[in-house]
Enzyme design. Sequence first.
Site, PDB file in Angstrom:
ATOM      1  N   LYS A  40       0.839  -1.201   0.000  1.00 22.09           N
ATOM      2  CA  LYS A  40       0.000   0.000   0.000  1.00 22.09           C
ATOM      3  C   LYS A  40       0.869   1.244   0.000  1.00 22.09           C
ATOM      4  O   LYS A  40       1.755   1.394   0.855  1.00 22.09           O
ATOM      5  CB  LYS A  40      -0.910   0.039   1.229  1.00 22.09           C
ATOM      6  CG  LYS A  40      -1.782   1.303   1.281  1.00 22.09           C
ATOM      7  CD  LYS A  40      -2.865   1.207   2.333  1.00 22.09           C
ATOM      8  CE  LYS A  40      -2.493   1.820   3.660  1.00 22.09           C
ATOM      9  NZ  LYS A  40      -2.556   3.295   3.678  1.00 22.09           N
ATOM     10  N   ASP A  67      -3.576   4.388  -2.067  1.00 22.72           N
ATOM     11  CA  ASP A  67      -4.610   4.853  -1.134  1.00 22.72           C
ATOM     12  C   ASP A  67      -4.625   6.374  -1.073  1.00 22.72           C
ATOM     13  O   ASP A  67      -4.104   6.976  -0.143  1.00 22.72           O
ATOM     14  CB  ASP A  67      -4.302   4.238   0.247  1.00 22.72           C
ATOM     15  CG  ASP A  67      -5.377   4.547   1.276  1.00 22.72           C
ATOM     16  OD1 ASP A  67      -6.491   4.931   0.882  1.00 22.72           O
ATOM     17  OD2 ASP A  67      -5.093   4.395   2.474  1.00 22.72           O
ATOM     18  N   LYS A  69      -7.563   8.252  -1.475  1.00 20.19           N
ATOM     19  CA  LYS A  69      -8.863   8.717  -0.927  1.00 20.19           C
ATOM     20  C   LYS A  69      -9.434   9.913  -1.683  1.00 20.19           C
ATOM     21  O   LYS A  69      -9.623  10.999  -1.122  1.00 20.19           O
ATOM     22  CB  LYS A  69      -8.721   9.041   0.567  1.00 20.19           C
ATOM     23  CG  LYS A  69      -8.308   7.839   1.409  1.00 20.19           C
ATOM     24  CD  LYS A  69      -8.355   8.149   2.892  1.00 20.19           C
ATOM     25  CE  LYS A  69      -8.081   6.956   3.767  1.00 20.19           C
ATOM     26  NZ  LYS A  69      -6.687   6.442   3.697  1.00 20.19           N
ATOM     27  N   ASP A  72     -13.830  14.716  -4.758  1.00 22.52           N
ATOM     28  CA  ASP A  72     -13.884  15.955  -5.541  1.00 22.52           C
ATOM     29  C   ASP A  72     -15.106  15.853  -6.456  1.00 22.52           C
ATOM     30  O   ASP A  72     -15.887  14.903  -6.330  1.00 22.52           O
ATOM     31  CB  ASP A  72     -12.567  16.110  -6.344  1.00 22.52           C
ATOM     32  CG  ASP A  72     -12.247  17.566  -6.687  1.00 22.52           C
ATOM     33  OD1 ASP A  72     -13.193  18.351  -6.910  1.00 22.52           O
ATOM     34  OD2 ASP A  72     -11.051  17.909  -6.747  1.00 22.52           O
ATOM     35  N   THR A 131     -11.909   6.107  10.711  1.00 24.98           N
ATOM     36  CA  THR A 131     -11.951   5.558  12.072  1.00 24.98           C
ATOM     37  C   THR A 131     -11.427   6.567  13.096  1.00 24.98           C
ATOM     38  O   THR A 131     -11.580   6.379  14.293  1.00 24.98           O
ATOM     39  CB  THR A 131     -11.149   4.250  12.182  1.00 24.98           C
ATOM     40  OG1 THR A 131      -9.883   4.458  11.575  1.00 24.98           O
ATOM     41  CG2 THR A 131     -11.862   3.107  11.495  1.00 24.98           C
ATOM     42  N   ARG A 222       3.355  -1.101  10.478  1.00 24.15           N
ATOM     43  CA  ARG A 222       4.520  -1.167  11.370  1.00 24.15           C
ATOM     44  C   ARG A 222       4.889  -2.547  11.900  1.00 24.15           C
ATOM     45  O   ARG A 222       6.097  -2.823  12.031  1.00 24.15           O
ATOM     46  CB  ARG A 222       4.335  -0.149  12.503  1.00 24.15           C
ATOM     47  CG  ARG A 222       4.500   1.284  12.001  1.00 24.15           C
ATOM     48  CD  ARG A 222       3.882   2.294  12.928  1.00 24.15           C
ATOM     49  NE  ARG A 222       2.430   2.208  12.904  1.00 24.15           N
ATOM     50  CZ  ARG A 222       1.624   2.959  13.656  1.00 24.15           C
ATOM     51  NH1 ARG A 222       2.146   3.840  14.485  1.00 24.15           N
ATOM     52  NH2 ARG A 222       0.314   2.826  13.572  1.00 24.15           N
TER      53      ARG A 222
HETATM   54  O1  C5P Z   1       1.381   0.665  10.908  1.00 21.21           O
HETATM   55  P1  C5P Z   1      -0.050   0.300  10.861  1.00 21.21           P
HETATM   56  O2  C5P Z   1      -0.306  -1.192  10.759  1.00 21.21           O
HETATM   57  O3  C5P Z   1      -0.882   0.930  11.959  1.00 21.21           O
HETATM   58  O4  C5P Z   1      -0.554   0.928   9.488  1.00 21.21           O
HETATM   59  C1  C5P Z   1      -1.875   0.839   9.069  1.00 21.21           C
HETATM   60  C2  C5P Z   1      -2.055   1.524   7.754  1.00 21.21           C
HETATM   61  O5  C5P Z   1      -3.453   1.606   7.476  1.00 21.21           O
HETATM   62  C3  C5P Z   1      -1.529   2.950   7.701  1.00 21.21           C
HETATM   63  O6  C5P Z   1      -1.112   3.183   6.360  1.00 21.21           O
HETATM   64  C4  C5P Z   1      -2.751   3.790   8.021  1.00 21.21           C
HETATM   65  O7  C5P Z   1      -2.721   5.053   7.437  1.00 21.21           O
HETATM   66  C5  C5P Z   1      -3.869   2.955   7.411  1.00 21.21           C
HETATM   67  N1  C5P Z   1      -5.168   3.152   8.032  1.00 21.21           N
HETATM   68  C6  C5P Z   1      -5.398   2.910   9.387  1.00 21.21           C
HETATM   69  N2  C5P Z   1      -6.641   3.085   9.906  1.00 21.21           N
HETATM   70  C7  C5P Z   1      -7.624   3.467   9.132  1.00 21.21           C
HETATM   71  C8  C5P Z   1      -7.416   3.708   7.777  1.00 21.21           C
HETATM   72  C9  C5P Z   1      -6.153   3.532   7.256  1.00 21.21           C
HETATM   73  O8  C5P Z   1      -4.508   2.544  10.115  1.00 21.21           O
HETATM   74  N3  C5P Z   1      -8.817   3.600   9.631  1.00 21.21           N
END
Ligand code: C5P
Length: 242
Positions: A40, A67, A69, A72, A131, A222
């Site tokens: 992603k 991603d 989003k 517009d 979220t 992460r």
């Molecule tokens: O590092 P981590 O596993 O938290 O990353 C989750 C990914 O999903 C990040 O790119 C974050 O921006 C994305 N994301 C999220 N929660 C959401 C929507 C997207 O963590 N509700």
Amino acid sequence: MSNAFKDMKPEERVITALDCTREEALELAGKLVGEAVWFKVGMTLYYAEGPVVVRELQDLGFKVFLDLKFHDIPHQVRGAARSAVLSGADMITMHTVGGVEMMAKAVEGAAEGAREAGREDPVTLGITVLTSMDADALASTGVTRPVTEQVRAMAQLAKEAGLSGVVASPQEAAMLREVLGPDAYIVTPGVRPAGAALGDQKRVATPAKAVADGASHIVVGRPITQADDPVAAFRAIVDELR
Ligand code: C5P
């Protein structure tokens, strides 16, 4: 488990989020050649590096979830979706609050880009409610129905517009699977293997729980990208899904 996804290999379900620099992204991607299927690319990496990074990941053999989003006017979003697909995106996102016409135009633009590039139509996903927004934040924008109701209604709009599915928290996956049916993509971030650091994620599910509840794909950042051994971390998640 849904029909369209029941024969999918577990490694196809895991999307590794690259929230890092281009150099770090390509280094990690290089290590996961032959292991991972999806990466992603979000706004931070894309706005720094542009479509080049999408092509580089594609050249390594990966599918790219871009991603960005979109939100517009329909004409602009149609063009954005076409451009994203021409740059190599296999999965794109847009805000469902942009409305049915905007989403339908995105599907149209994406299909046009795919035709021009001689590729399959990409996966098109709607963001229902971020979220990061709770009931109060939503109410301040004029949306006063409960968050779950808003998520459900926005998912129905996405379906009406012809999107492939939605991005959702694991907590919403079961409800959305019911609303959207067995063939919809339900892509869930907020996933943490048992024992992994939560970081800033508050409401999390394990990979196996998210998929059991109806997610077709999980987004993991992460726990893979910051692991001492990212390949081992990726494999452990795939093993959990097996
Ligand atoms: O590092 P981590 O596993 O938290 O990353 C989750 C990914 O999903 C990040 O790119 C974050 O921006 C994305 N994301 C999220 N929660 C959401 C929507 C997207 O963590 N509700």
